[in-house]
Design a protein around this motif. Structure first.
Motif, PDB file in Angstrom:
ATOM      1  N   LEU A 312       0.836  -1.204   0.000  1.00 18.95           N
ATOM      2  CA  LEU A 312       0.000   0.000   0.000  1.00 18.95           C
ATOM      3  C   LEU A 312       0.867   1.248   0.000  1.00 18.95           C
ATOM      4  CD1 LEU A 312      -2.704  -1.162   2.553  1.00 18.95           C
ATOM      5  CD2 LEU A 312      -2.849  -1.120   0.063  1.00 18.95           C
ATOM      6  N   TYR A 313       2.036   1.149   0.604  1.00 19.34           N
ATOM      7  CA  TYR A 313       2.978   2.265   0.576  1.00 19.34           C
ATOM      8  C   TYR A 313       4.186   1.801  -0.213  1.00 19.34           C
ATOM      9  CZ  TYR A 313       6.574   5.498   2.116  1.00 19.34           C
ATOM     10  OH  TYR A 313       7.614   6.405   2.133  1.00 19.34           O
ATOM     11  N   SER A 317      10.217   3.232  -4.068  1.00 20.32           N
ATOM     12  CA  SER A 317      10.172   2.374  -5.242  1.00 20.32           C
ATOM     13  C   SER A 317       9.079   2.850  -6.194  1.00 20.32           C
ATOM     14  CB  SER A 317       9.885   0.947  -4.807  1.00 20.32           C
ATOM     15  OG  SER A 317       9.402   0.210  -5.884  1.00 20.32           O
ATOM     16  N   GLY A 318       9.230   2.505  -7.457  1.00 20.84           N
ATOM     17  CA  GLY A 318       8.182   2.818  -8.423  1.00 20.84           C
ATOM     18  C   GLY A 318       7.202   1.689  -8.598  1.00 20.84           C
ATOM     19  N   ASP A 319       7.326   0.656  -7.752  1.00 22.20           N
ATOM     20  CA  ASP A 319       6.408  -0.474  -7.874  1.00 22.20           C
ATOM     21  C   ASP A 319       5.049  -0.092  -7.309  1.00 22.20           C
ATOM     22  OD1 ASP A 319       8.348  -1.888  -8.977  1.00 22.20           O
ATOM     23  OD2 ASP A 319       8.662  -3.276  -7.327  1.00 22.20           O
TER      24      ASP A 319
ATOM     25  N   ARG B 242      10.426  22.282 -28.897  1.00 24.14           N
ATOM     26  CA  ARG B 242      11.025  22.379 -27.563  1.00 24.14           C
ATOM     27  C   ARG B 242      10.846  21.064 -26.821  1.00 24.14           C
ATOM     28  NH1 ARG B 242       7.968  26.277 -29.086  1.00 24.14           N
ATOM     29  NH2 ARG B 242       6.087  25.374 -28.158  1.00 24.14           N
ATOM     30  N   PHE B 243      11.839  20.714 -26.054  1.00 26.40           N
ATOM     31  CA  PHE B 243      11.733  19.559 -25.159  1.00 26.40           C
ATOM     32  C   PHE B 243      11.895  20.067 -23.733  1.00 26.40           C
ATOM     33  CE2 PHE B 243      13.773  16.096 -22.719  1.00 26.40           C
ATOM     34  CZ  PHE B 243      12.746  15.168 -22.789  1.00 26.40           C
ATOM     35  N   THR B 244      10.973  19.677 -22.860  1.00 27.04           N
ATOM     36  CA  THR B 244      10.995  20.151 -21.481  1.00 27.04           C
ATOM     37  C   THR B 244      10.928  18.951 -20.540  1.00 27.04           C
ATOM     38  OG1 THR B 244       9.665  22.009 -22.276  1.00 27.04           O
ATOM     39  CG2 THR B 244       9.983  21.836 -19.890  1.00 27.04           C
ATOM     40  N   ALA B 245      11.778  18.960 -19.545  1.00 21.82           N
ATOM     41  CA  ALA B 245      11.768  17.868 -18.553  1.00 21.82           C
ATOM     42  C   ALA B 245      11.758  18.456 -17.154  1.00 21.82           C
ATOM     43  CB  ALA B 245      12.999  16.988 -18.736  1.00 21.82           C
ATOM     44  N   TYR B 246      10.933  17.871 -16.288  1.00 21.22           N
ATOM     45  CA  TYR B 246      10.890  18.250 -14.875  1.00 21.22           C
ATOM     46  C   TYR B 246      11.114  16.991 -14.040  1.00 21.22           C
ATOM     47  CZ  TYR B 246       8.335  22.531 -16.223  1.00 21.22           C
ATOM     48  OH  TYR B 246       7.954  23.714 -16.768  1.00 21.22           O
ATOM     49  N   VAL B 247      11.863  17.119 -12.978  1.00 17.11           N
ATOM     50  CA  VAL B 247      12.088  16.003 -12.056  1.00 17.11           C
ATOM     51  C   VAL B 247      12.138  16.559 -10.632  1.00 17.11           C
ATOM     52  CG1 VAL B 247      13.654  14.153 -11.363  1.00 17.11           C
ATOM     53  CG2 VAL B 247      13.446  14.721 -13.765  1.00 17.11           C
ATOM     54  N   GLY B 248      11.593  15.810  -9.711  1.00 18.32           N
ATOM     55  CA  GLY B 248      11.684  16.269  -8.322  1.00 18.32           C
ATOM     56  C   GLY B 248      11.165  15.245  -7.337  1.00 18.32           C
ATOM     57  N   PRO B 249      11.484  15.447  -6.066  1.00 17.46           N
ATOM     58  CA  PRO B 249      10.962  14.550  -5.035  1.00 17.46           C
ATOM     59  C   PRO B 249       9.501  14.841  -4.749  1.00 17.46           C
ATOM     60  CG  PRO B 249      12.204  16.304  -4.019  1.00 17.46           C
ATOM     61  CD  PRO B 249      12.312  16.513  -5.500  1.00 17.46           C
ATOM     62  N   ARG B 250       8.890  13.937  -4.040  1.00 16.52           N
ATOM     63  CA  ARG B 250       7.456  14.058  -3.819  1.00 16.52           C
ATOM     64  C   ARG B 250       7.109  13.668  -2.387  1.00 16.52           C
ATOM     65  NH1 ARG B 250       2.965  10.441  -7.115  1.00 16.52           N
ATOM     66  NH2 ARG B 250       1.499  10.418  -5.398  1.00 16.52           N
ATOM     67  N   LEU B 251       6.212  14.421  -1.797  1.00 12.07           N
ATOM     68  CA  LEU B 251       5.715  14.099  -0.455  1.00 12.07           C
ATOM     69  C   LEU B 251       4.210  13.879  -0.547  1.00 12.07           C
ATOM     70  CD1 LEU B 251       7.654  16.844   1.550  1.00 12.07           C
ATOM     71  CD2 LEU B 251       8.159  14.404   1.492  1.00 12.07           C
ATOM     72  N   PRO B 268       3.810  13.743   6.385  1.00 10.82           N
ATOM     73  CA  PRO B 268       3.822  13.160   5.033  1.00 10.82           C
ATOM     74  C   PRO B 268       4.650  11.886   4.960  1.00 10.82           C
ATOM     75  CG  PRO B 268       5.434  14.921   5.176  1.00 10.82           C
ATOM     76  CD  PRO B 268       4.779  14.838   6.529  1.00 10.82           C
ATOM     77  N   ASN B 269       4.369  11.113   3.927  1.00  9.58           N
ATOM     78  CA  ASN B 269       5.222   9.990   3.545  1.00  9.58           C
ATOM     79  C   ASN B 269       6.061  10.415   2.345  1.00  9.58           C
ATOM     80  OD1 ASN B 269       4.190   7.946   5.377  1.00  9.58           O
ATOM     81  ND2 ASN B 269       2.328   8.036   4.154  1.00  9.58           N
ATOM     82  N   ILE B 270       7.286   9.949   2.296  1.00 11.59           N
ATOM     83  CA  ILE B 270       8.109  10.221   1.111  1.00 11.59           C
ATOM     84  C   ILE B 270       7.581   9.362  -0.024  1.00 11.59           C
ATOM     85  CG2 ILE B 270      10.415  10.037   0.122  1.00 11.59           C
ATOM     86  CD1 ILE B 270      11.501  10.515   2.938  1.00 11.59           C
ATOM     87  N   GLY B 271       7.270  10.014  -1.115  1.00  8.42           N
ATOM     88  CA  GLY B 271       6.692   9.297  -2.247  1.00  8.42           C
ATOM     89  C   GLY B 271       7.733   8.977  -3.301  1.00  8.42           C
ATOM     90  N   SER B 272       7.272   8.420  -4.394  1.00  4.60           N
ATOM     91  CA  SER B 272       8.177   8.088  -5.491  1.00  4.60           C
ATOM     92  C   SER B 272       8.583   9.367  -6.220  1.00  4.60           C
ATOM     93  CB  SER B 272       7.482   7.127  -6.453  1.00  4.60           C
ATOM     94  OG  SER B 272       6.262   7.686  -6.866  1.00  4.60           O
TER      95      SER B 272
END
Lengths: 423, 372
Positions: A312-313, A317-319, B242-251, B268-272
């Protein structure tokens, strides 16, 4: 750009817009799963309910019932009923602990049914009779998970075949997932589990069941399911199963449901409610999403444990899930129900997230995809999780590493928050 | 002859000092895209779950394929003459717009309404071409309740007020809110020495928050995605591409409430990882000075590495590694000498399903200094 090119571009644009509009309007509304596609979790909900009831050619009707009696439904998807071309009617109990099967005789004809129960703890007390007036049958003489019974049912008579598991003060449940291409190593894990079941019984802290959190097979083939059924039939304790993404690959055949029965169901074993969610397609059926409060309803149970294939979490990972909103909704529902533990597989690793934040609550999730499937680079860590349950205490989790042949000792160390079980 | 050959590959972005050589630039982008896609897939398959490979592997794979696909499509358009001068009035997000996204497939007894969103994206350009700041956001949600039935074969009688015999088991409303800022500054040539074969580039920072509130009969569940450190780069491969790319962490924040209680919000939980990859191709359609209106089109391909709104691409039994892809066509129509333009468009998000999106909006004059 020339005028013709402009007109061409405009026409192309209009054509695409019309095509998209057609998609938006869609076709006529039909019920779910009119054209079966068993990679769709909603079709598997229908399939698992169909195999929980059997209108047998011998004349009787059998159906799995909720043993607690709180369900208002005519039958529940809590097992798998089969009528082979010859021999006994087969009833595979999908739950650990208590179970109930309703039997209705044929109108105008008394019958003697030969019923073989599968996946039933040898200590289970079996009773047979009208609802509320069952008579206990003789205890099992063999320590295997199957029992064969002769059931006499009168014309139109309704009987209930019930199983009641005596509950110790404290007990354990085992969890593991992700076997895929390595059933041979899974058999080693089962051998170790057999030793641990015997030892735990002597210590008064018995292991009452094993929960498989998906990916029993690699490609959902008949041969793979047959092999897994053979291994599971020889298990030392009853086995509850939910499918993984490798078990629901075939769209035209509900191979998982016709082998093991339900994938999304809940049951209570000695005061612990265990809710399994079929997340094989990285999403649960929307109807199951609507039933989450019911599936997570403790109804007085001391513990609530949720088990899915997809974690669930997903963490870093990207899984992740195909529909990201669903695991977050499930987490929120588990927080509302104050769940004690989440167990998952899919990631071929052992992980412990003791603090998954959901609102102001913290839920614990353990990933135990250590059933034998390829773990990529690094030293593989195979084995199973044991969770000890005792009223008044938090669940005690530990891991039993079962290394591949060749290692002189354990090739891995315990996680900081998840110890290895003491021998 | 060599000079003529070189000149044929050379084009300039109107209003920009830096000229580009689109063909080698696209070859480079395509090669980089293929490399990233291959490396990401290999990383995902070879390193395995044990080492948490999935997320960067999936993002490199999806982003790489978007770059490769964009370079291929851009190359085809370029061969048709699409590498010529661009137009100053090229498309940018509408200042205000309404977007409609189609709902799910119809099922007997169920409702799957579409989604409507009001979007805004005003621009402020810093003096002397020093960059621009765009505030963007949206407010929207489902156009009515989405309902799903319980298909268990338990009931054969018609249900009052319902089609079919399956009872409604899930009834959901959804509110969708998002807001963010996108700061873009030109990469400071000549601090970073520029290859003659590369076009201009911008650096970007785009903090953003997205909120989805799902309301059921007796409970509310709110999901929040916080993207505080999303950084990006835009590469002008051609005057029109144009080609544009964004990348970053997620909460990720998940909160819930039952029975009318206030939402229980916590940590928060750290996301992908979060990522976006876009390839834009301008198609000037009617840009004659004496025409009654100026019409510019834009073809967009994109990949978003997030399944926050569902719809991720699944390949065979590999579920959940990729986000959705987008393809769309938008047009800006500006009456002659009008400060306001109309922008219309349509597109489709492709993942585990297809969601068609239609958009209509207005473009107001930008704020601040002139564009570089």
């Amino acid at each position: 750009m020339s005028g013709e090119t402009q007109r061409g571009a405009l026409l192309l644009g209009l054509g695409v817009a019309l095509g998209l509009s057609a998609l938006a309007v869609g076709s006529c509304a039909q019920p779910e799963c009119v054209v079966p596609d068993y990679t769709d979790p909603e079709c598997r909900v229908i399939a698992e309910n169909e195999v929980g009831r059997l209108d047998a050619a011998v004349g009787a009707e059998l159906r799995f019932l909720d043993p607690s009696g709180r369900s208002g439904l005519d039958w529940e998807a809590l097992g798998l009923l089969k009528e082979p071309p010859s021999g006994a009617l087969e009833a595979r109990v999908a739950t650990l602990g208590d179970f109930a099967i309703g039997i209705r005789g044929a109108p105008g004809e008394a019958l003697t049914l030969d019923v073989e129960l599968h996946n039933v703890d040898p200590n289970t007390v079996i009773s047979l009779g009208p609802a509320g007036a069952g008579v206990d049958l003789p205890a099992a003489t063999e320590s295997v998970l199957r029992r064969r019974l002769g059931v006499e049912v009168g014309a139109g008579e309704e009987l209930e075949l019930r199983g009641r598991l005596p509950c110790p003060e404290r007990f354990q449940l085992a969890f593991v997932g992700d076997i895929q291409t390595n059933p041979l190593h899974f058999e080693r894990i089962m051998e170790r589990l057999r030793e641990d079941v015997a030892a735990s019984q002597e210590e008064g802290d018995p292991i009452l069941g094993l929960v498989l959190v998906g990916d029993l097979t690699e490609a959902s083939s008949d041969d793979e399911f047959t092999a897994m059924l053979r291994i599971v039939a020889g298990a030392p304790v009853p086995v509850a199963v939910t499918p993984g993404n490798h078990d629901i690959v075939r769209s035209k055949v509900p191979i998982y449901n016709s082998s093991f029965g339900p994938g999304s169901y809940a049951f209570e074993v000695c005061g612990a409610r265990v809710a399994l969610l079929d997340s094989g397609t990285a999403r649960i059926a929307r109807s199951i999403e609507g039933r989450l409060p019911e599936l997570f309803d403790r109804d007085g149970a001391d513990f609530l444990i949720a088990a899915t294939h997809y974690p669930l979490y997903a963490g870093l990972s990207g899984d992740g899930w195909s529909r990201e909103d669903q695991p977050q909704v499930i987490l929120a529902e588990l927080a509302i129900a104050e769940a004690d533990l989440i167990v998952a597989g899919h990631m071929h690793a052992l992980r412990d997230d003791p603090e998954v934040h959901v609102g102001s609550q913290e839920l614990r999730q353990i990933v135990v995809g250590t059933g034998g499937a390829d773990q990529g680079l690094g030293v593989a860590r195979f084995g199973y999780l044991r969770v000890g349950l005792e009223v008044g205490s938090k669940p005690r989790a530990c891991f039993v590493e079962v290394p591949p042949l060749g290692w002189a000792g354990l090739p891995n160390h315990a996680l900081p928050t998840l110890p290895y079980c003491e021998d | 002859m060599p000079n003529q050959f070189a000149e044929a590959w050379r084009h300039c972005v109107p209003g920009m000092e830096i000229c580009t050589r689109p063909r080698p630039a696209r070859w480079l982008l395509g090669a980089l895209g293929l490399t990233f896609a291959g490396a990401g897939t290999a990383y995902l398959l070879l390193v395995g779950d044990r080492l948490r490979a999935g997320d960067p592997g999936g993002m490199f794979g999806g982003g790489g394929m978007a770059a490769l696909g964009g370079a291929l499509l851009g190359g085809m358009v370029g061969l048709l003459g699409g590498d010529r001068r661009g137009d100053r009035d090229r498309l940018r997000p509408s200042t205000f717009a309404l977007d409609y996204g189609t709902g799910g497939s119809p099922r007997l007894g169920e409702r799957h309404p579409g989604e409507l969103a009001f979007r805004f994206a005003p621009n402020y350009f810093f003096p002397d071409g020093g960059g621009r700041l765009r505030l963007f956001g949206h407010v929207g949600g489902l156009l009515g309740r989405e309902t799903d039935v319980d298909p268990r074969p338990q009931n054969s009688e018609p249900l009052p007020g319902q089609e079919g015999t399956h009872p409604v088991v899930l009834s959901e409303n959804q509110l969708s809110i998002g807001a963010g800022a996108d700061l873009a500054v030109a990469l400071p040539y000549p601090i970073l020495r520029r290859s003659a074969h590369l076009g201009a580039a911008e650096l970007r920072w785009r903090p953003e928050v997205q909120v989805r509130r799902q309301t059921y009969d007796d409970r509310v569940i709110e999901r929040t995605m916080l993207l505080p450190l999303t950084v990006g780069v835009r590469w002008y491969l051609s005057p029109r591409q144009r080609f544009t790319a964004y990348v970053g962490p997620r909460l990720d924040f998940t909160s819930q409430a039952t029975g009318g209680e206030p939402l229980d919000r916590g940590a928060p939980n750290i996301g992908s990882l979060y990522g976006e990859f876009w390839y834009d191709i301008d198609v000037p359609m009617l840009v004659k000075p004496n025409a009654a209106a100026r019409i510019n089109g834009m073809l967009t391909l994109g990949y978003v590495h997030s399944r926050f709104d569902g719809n991720g691409i699944n390949i065979a039994r590999a579920y959940g590694f990729l986000g959705p892809a987008y393809g769309g066509w938008h047009m800006r129509i500006r009456p002659r000498e009008s400060p306001v333009a109309v922008q219309l468009g349509f597109g489709a998000w492709v993942g585990s399903g297809v969601t068609a999106v239609f958009s209509a909006g207005a473009v107001l004059p930008d704020l601040g200094g002139r564009r570089r």
